[in-house]
Motif scaffolding. Structure first.
Motif, PDB file in Angstrom:
ATOM      1  N   VAL A  79       0.841  -1.194   0.000  1.00 48.06           N
ATOM      2  CA  VAL A  79       0.000   0.000   0.000  1.00 48.06           C
ATOM      3  C   VAL A  79       0.879   1.248   0.000  1.00 48.06           C
ATOM      4  O   VAL A  79       0.625   2.205  -0.729  1.00 48.06           O
ATOM      5  CB  VAL A  79      -0.967  -0.017   1.206  1.00 48.06           C
ATOM      6  N   ASN A  80       1.936   1.223   0.799  1.00 52.29           N
ATOM      7  CA  ASN A  80       2.881   2.344   0.801  1.00 52.29           C
ATOM      8  C   ASN A  80       3.592   2.465  -0.535  1.00 52.29           C
ATOM      9  O   ASN A  80       3.762   3.573  -1.076  1.00 52.29           O
ATOM     10  CB  ASN A  80       3.917   2.154   1.909  1.00 52.29           C
ATOM     11  N   ALA A  81       4.012   1.326  -1.097  1.00 52.96           N
ATOM     12  CA  ALA A  81       4.709   1.342  -2.384  1.00 52.96           C
ATOM     13  C   ALA A  81       3.802   1.865  -3.493  1.00 52.96           C
ATOM     14  O   ALA A  81       4.243   2.612  -4.381  1.00 52.96           O
ATOM     15  CB  ALA A  81       5.215  -0.056  -2.720  1.00 52.96           C
ATOM     16  N   MET A  82       2.532   1.495  -3.466  1.00 48.14           N
ATOM     17  CA  MET A  82       1.571   1.972  -4.472  1.00 48.14           C
ATOM     18  C   MET A  82       1.445   3.490  -4.418  1.00 48.14           C
ATOM     19  O   MET A  82       1.346   4.156  -5.458  1.00 48.14           O
ATOM     20  CB  MET A  82       0.221   1.289  -4.249  1.00 48.14           C
ATOM     21  N   GLU A  83       1.452   4.043  -3.211  1.00 53.36           N
ATOM     22  CA  GLU A  83       1.358   5.496  -3.068  1.00 53.36           C
ATOM     23  C   GLU A  83       2.643   6.178  -3.553  1.00 53.36           C
ATOM     24  O   GLU A  83       2.588   7.182  -4.263  1.00 53.36           O
ATOM     25  CB  GLU A  83       1.087   5.846  -1.603  1.00 53.36           C
ATOM     26  N   GLU A  84       3.794   5.615  -3.184  1.00 53.10           N
ATOM     27  CA  GLU A  84       5.067   6.228  -3.565  1.00 53.10           C
ATOM     28  C   GLU A  84       5.315   6.146  -5.072  1.00 53.10           C
ATOM     29  O   GLU A  84       5.887   7.066  -5.660  1.00 53.10           O
ATOM     30  CB  GLU A  84       6.221   5.538  -2.817  1.00 53.10           C
ATOM     31  N   LEU A  85       4.882   5.043  -5.684  1.00 50.78           N
ATOM     32  CA  LEU A  85       5.123   4.828  -7.119  1.00 50.78           C
ATOM     33  C   LEU A  85       3.943   5.262  -7.986  1.00 50.78           C
ATOM     34  O   LEU A  85       3.998   5.131  -9.210  1.00 50.78           O
ATOM     35  CB  LEU A  85       5.435   3.344  -7.367  1.00 50.78           C
ATOM     36  N   ASN A  86       2.859   5.723  -7.350  1.00 47.18           N
ATOM     37  CA  ASN A  86       1.662   6.163  -8.078  1.00 47.18           C
ATOM     38  C   ASN A  86       1.072   5.033  -8.922  1.00 47.18           C
ATOM     39  O   ASN A  86       0.812   5.175 -10.114  1.00 47.18           O
ATOM     40  CB  ASN A  86       1.977   7.377  -8.967  1.00 47.18           C
ATOM     41  N   TYR A 226      14.174  -1.654 -12.149  1.00 46.02           N
ATOM     42  CA  TYR A 226      12.734  -1.923 -12.216  1.00 46.02           C
ATOM     43  C   TYR A 226      12.060  -0.855 -13.062  1.00 46.02           C
ATOM     44  O   TYR A 226      12.171   0.342 -12.783  1.00 46.02           O
ATOM     45  CB  TYR A 226      12.147  -1.928 -10.804  1.00 46.02           C
ATOM     46  N   SER A 227      11.385  -1.302 -14.128  1.00 44.45           N
ATOM     47  CA  SER A 227      10.652  -0.395 -15.013  1.00 44.45           C
ATOM     48  C   SER A 227       9.156  -0.570 -14.806  1.00 44.45           C
ATOM     49  O   SER A 227       8.679  -1.699 -14.610  1.00 44.45           O
ATOM     50  CB  SER A 227      11.010  -0.671 -16.472  1.00 44.45           C
ATOM     51  N   TYR A 228       8.410   0.526 -14.875  1.00 43.02           N
ATOM     52  CA  TYR A 228       6.957   0.441 -14.722  1.00 43.02           C
ATOM     53  C   TYR A 228       6.301   1.697 -15.290  1.00 43.02           C
ATOM     54  O   TYR A 228       6.957   2.726 -15.495  1.00 43.02           O
ATOM     55  CB  TYR A 228       6.580   0.284 -13.241  1.00 43.02           C
ATOM     56  N   ARG A 229       5.012   1.590 -15.575  1.00 48.64           N
ATOM     57  CA  ARG A 229       4.195   2.752 -15.910  1.00 48.64           C
ATOM     58  C   ARG A 229       3.230   3.009 -14.765  1.00 48.64           C
ATOM     59  O   ARG A 229       2.587   2.080 -14.267  1.00 48.64           O
ATOM     60  CB  ARG A 229       3.421   2.521 -17.214  1.00 48.64           C
ATOM     61  N   ASP A 230       3.134   4.247 -14.342  1.00 48.00           N
ATOM     62  CA  ASP A 230       2.250   4.562 -13.232  1.00 48.00           C
ATOM     63  C   ASP A 230       0.802   4.624 -13.709  1.00 48.00           C
ATOM     64  O   ASP A 230       0.510   4.404 -14.891  1.00 48.00           O
ATOM     65  CB  ASP A 230       2.681   5.844 -12.522  1.00 48.00           C
ATOM     66  N   LYS A 231      -0.128   4.914 -12.797  1.00 46.77           N
ATOM     67  CA  LYS A 231      -1.542   4.877 -13.149  1.00 46.77           C
ATOM     68  C   LYS A 231      -1.945   6.006 -14.082  1.00 46.77           C
ATOM     69  O   LYS A 231      -3.054   5.994 -14.630  1.00 46.77           O
ATOM     70  CB  LYS A 231      -2.403   4.896 -11.892  1.00 46.77           C
ATOM     71  N   ASP A 232      -1.032   6.961 -14.312  1.00 44.21           N
ATOM     72  CA  ASP A 232      -1.277   8.027 -15.299  1.00 44.21           C
ATOM     73  C   ASP A 232      -0.633   7.717 -16.656  1.00 44.21           C
ATOM     74  O   ASP A 232      -0.657   8.551 -17.558  1.00 44.21           O
ATOM     75  CB  ASP A 232      -0.727   9.360 -14.767  1.00 44.21           C
ATOM     76  N   GLY A 233      -0.043   6.504 -16.753  1.00 48.05           N
ATOM     77  CA  GLY A 233       0.569   6.092 -18.009  1.00 48.05           C
ATOM     78  C   GLY A 233       1.999   6.558 -18.195  1.00 48.05           C
ATOM     79  O   GLY A 233       2.601   6.336 -19.247  1.00 48.05           O
ATOM     80  N   LYS A 234       2.579   7.201 -17.200  1.00 51.14           N
ATOM     81  CA  LYS A 234       3.938   7.718 -17.311  1.00 51.14           C
ATOM     82  C   LYS A 234       4.956   6.614 -17.039  1.00 51.14           C
ATOM     83  O   LYS A 234       4.836   5.851 -16.085  1.00 51.14           O
ATOM     84  CB  LYS A 234       4.133   8.875 -16.329  1.00 51.14           C
ATOM     85  N   TYR A 235       6.000   6.537 -17.895  1.00 52.60           N
ATOM     86  CA  TYR A 235       7.039   5.505 -17.769  1.00 52.60           C
ATOM     87  C   TYR A 235       8.082   5.934 -16.732  1.00 52.60           C
ATOM     88  O   TYR A 235       8.492   7.093 -16.673  1.00 52.60           O
ATOM     89  CB  TYR A 235       7.726   5.285 -19.119  1.00 52.60           C
ATOM     90  N   HIS A 236       8.523   4.958 -15.925  1.00 53.31           N
ATOM     91  CA  HIS A 236       9.568   5.200 -14.930  1.00 53.31           C
ATOM     92  C   HIS A 236      10.546   4.029 -14.946  1.00 53.31           C
ATOM     93  O   HIS A 236      10.186   2.894 -15.272  1.00 53.31           O
ATOM     94  CB  HIS A 236       8.976   5.304 -13.520  1.00 53.31           C
ATOM     95  N   ARG A 237      11.788   4.299 -14.573  1.00 54.17           N
ATOM     96  CA  ARG A 237      12.778   3.237 -14.422  1.00 54.17           C
ATOM     97  C   ARG A 237      13.639   3.540 -13.198  1.00 54.17           C
ATOM     98  O   ARG A 237      14.245   4.616 -13.106  1.00 54.17           O
ATOM     99  CB  ARG A 237      13.660   3.101 -15.660  1.00 54.17           C
ATOM    100  N   ILE A 238      13.664   2.596 -12.286  1.00 55.20           N
ATOM    101  CA  ILE A 238      14.514   2.691 -11.099  1.00 55.20           C
ATOM    102  C   ILE A 238      15.773   1.886 -11.384  1.00 55.20           C
ATOM    103  O   ILE A 238      15.703   0.690 -11.669  1.00 55.20           O
ATOM    104  CB  ILE A 238      13.786   2.153  -9.861  1.00 55.20           C
ATOM    105  N   GLU A 239      16.915   2.529 -11.331  1.00 53.89           N
ATOM    106  CA  GLU A 239      18.163   1.903 -11.749  1.00 53.89           C
ATOM    107  C   GLU A 239      19.000   1.410 -10.575  1.00 53.89           C
ATOM    108  O   GLU A 239      19.156   2.126  -9.571  1.00 53.89           O
ATOM    109  CB  GLU A 239      19.009   2.901 -12.559  1.00 53.89           C
TER     110      GLU A 239
END
Length: 445
Positions: A79-86, A226-239
């Motif tokens: 739940v915390n991770a979902m908030e931090e990563l959107n 770790y690569s992901y797209r948030d709930k707004d469709g924005k791409y992110h990559r944690i290196e």
């Protein structure tokens, strides 16, 4: 008195003179005791609508494993991770924590065998240790020790394998080797090896377990991206991040600020005192298992405060009692056994613990509560880890009466607990025997 033909004939005659017995006999033969005694009125009390709820992710599935405690804890952490990563939803790797739990439990078991080398082989302690060295189950403090030492990773970084989802065979193989190692250590001690000598022998033994775990569960990452797209469709990559840094940055729990509160109303466990369980741990250097025993209202009040603040609550209960897995209902009145069977003496909660009729068997997550006009709980919303085919797409409804009778533990932030209960930590912690019911969740199958 012995059972003889005269006694049996008297039983038979008595049975046949009660007309309802034949009808009940036919019903039980067709659908079993539970369905024959099912109380449909109890179902009407569960609408699966709750006044207060926390955020949660998609339902998870522990499959054929006893990792409920891990799933429940990680489902709360996400739940915390979902908030931090959107993110709308997220899932941690339960395989990653399973790997380290098995290795740490193996180490703790071998240390315990060395510690008890002076005990006779048939002592209750040694036999308890040998019974289930690396079962899947565990307690909250065991999991916080894993998180503190190893952190956590997204599920895609270390996905499930056959043996993470089907642990029986792997556990059996590891257990067989650990028992053989226990024999080697005890034999060496009998042949005048010192306990320091035994500790030196342990390293090679642990490598054998590590070898098995890598083959069964896969390589564990030291760093990952770790690569992901948030709930707004924005791409992110944690290196290039470590599991420890990932947990600290994207969950950020104050693990030292969490406390387990139990309700064990037995004479040997006074309220307002803290308890631990001997020989119960995973990470040897981790914080010992610690519970504060309190009245059931304390567990409820702290859980409600946490839920109202948006924080799910990890809890341990006896899930098999008065519950229906398919419907996802836990209700004290779900089955009316006395209506179809002979009346039986009723045990209260303390007596069920004392006489082996109940114990902790499963961990889940409280993610909501339905409060009445006076702010009192009616039903509790439960996130389980048995997949979407159970309950209302994985969600269970627990009556407040069921909470009273079969819920034994909640883990909350200390700020949700009245200070007078926290004062228990200032007194000497009482040690419980390894086979105490309050340690049973760690041996969950």
């Amino acid at each position: 008195m012995t059972i003889n033909q005269e006694l049996i004939q008297s039983f038979k005659t008595k049975y046949q003179t009660e007309p309802i017995n034949h009808s009940v006999e036919n019903a039980v033969a067709k659908v079993g005791f539970n369905q024959s005694s099912f109380n449909n009125e109890a179902v009407k009390d569960h609408s699966f609508v709750f006044s207060d709820e926390t955020k949660r992710g998609k339902i998870t599935d522990q499959k054929k494993s006893g990792r409920c405690w891990m799933f429940a804890a990680l489902n709360g952490a996400r739940v915390n991770a979902m908030e931090e990563l959107n993110l709308e939803t997220f899932e941690f790797s339960q395989n990653y924590t399973l790997f380290w739990d098995k290795l740490e439990k193996s180490n703790f078991f071998l240390d315990s065998i060395i510690e008890t080398a002076d005990e006779p082989l048939n002592s209750r302690v040694v036999q308890h240790l040998l019974q289930a060295p690396v079962e899947d189950g565990g307690q909250w403090d065991m999991f916080t020790a894993l998180l503190q030492k190893y952190g956590s990773v997204p599920k895609s970084v270390m996905p499930e394998t056959y043996h993470s989802s089907n642990t029986y065979e792997m556990v059996s193989i590891i257990t067989k080797r650990l028992r053989a190692f226990a024999k080697e250590l005890r034999t060496a001690y009998q042949n005048k090896a010192s306990k320091e000598d035994l500790k030196a022998m342990k390293e090679d033994m642990l490598y054998v377990i590590y070898n098995i775990l890598v083959k069964a569960l896969g390589q564990v990452p030291e760093k990952f991206s770790y690569s992901y797209r948030d709930k707004d469709g924005k791409y992110h990559r944690i290196e290039d991040i470590t599991p420890q840094d990932f947990f600290n940055k994207y969950v950020g729990w104050d693990l030292e600020g969490q406390i387990s509160v139990i309700n064990a109303p037995t004479e040997d466990k006074p309220f307002g005192r803290a308890f631990t369980v001997k020989y119960l741990a995973s990470v040897a250097e981790g914080h010992p298992i610690t519970y504060i025993n309190a009245p059931i209202e304390v567990l409820k009040d702290s859980a409600i405060a946490s839920i109202k603040d948006g924080k799910p609550v990890w809890f341990g209960c006896d899930v098999g009692k008065m519950s229906d897995r398919e419907l996802g209902i836990m209700d004290k009145d779900l089955y009316d056994y006395e209506a179809i069977l002979t009346e039986a003496p009723q045990l209260n909660k303390a007596e069920r613990l004392d006489y082996g009729e109940s114990l902790l068997t499963h961990a889940m997550l409280l993610v909501g509560v339905d409060l009445d006009a006076d702010g009192k709980p009616v039903n509790w919303k439960v996130e389980n880890s048995w997949g979407e085919k159970s309950g209302d797409k994985g969600i269970f409804s627990m009556s407040d009466d069921w909470f009273d009778e079969y819920n034994y533990q909640v883990t909350v932030d200390k700020k949700y607990l009245d200070q007078k209960w926290l004062e228990a930590l200032d007194q000497p912690i009482i040690e419980l025997e390894p086979w105490d019911p309050m340690g049973s969740l760690a041996n969950l199958k």
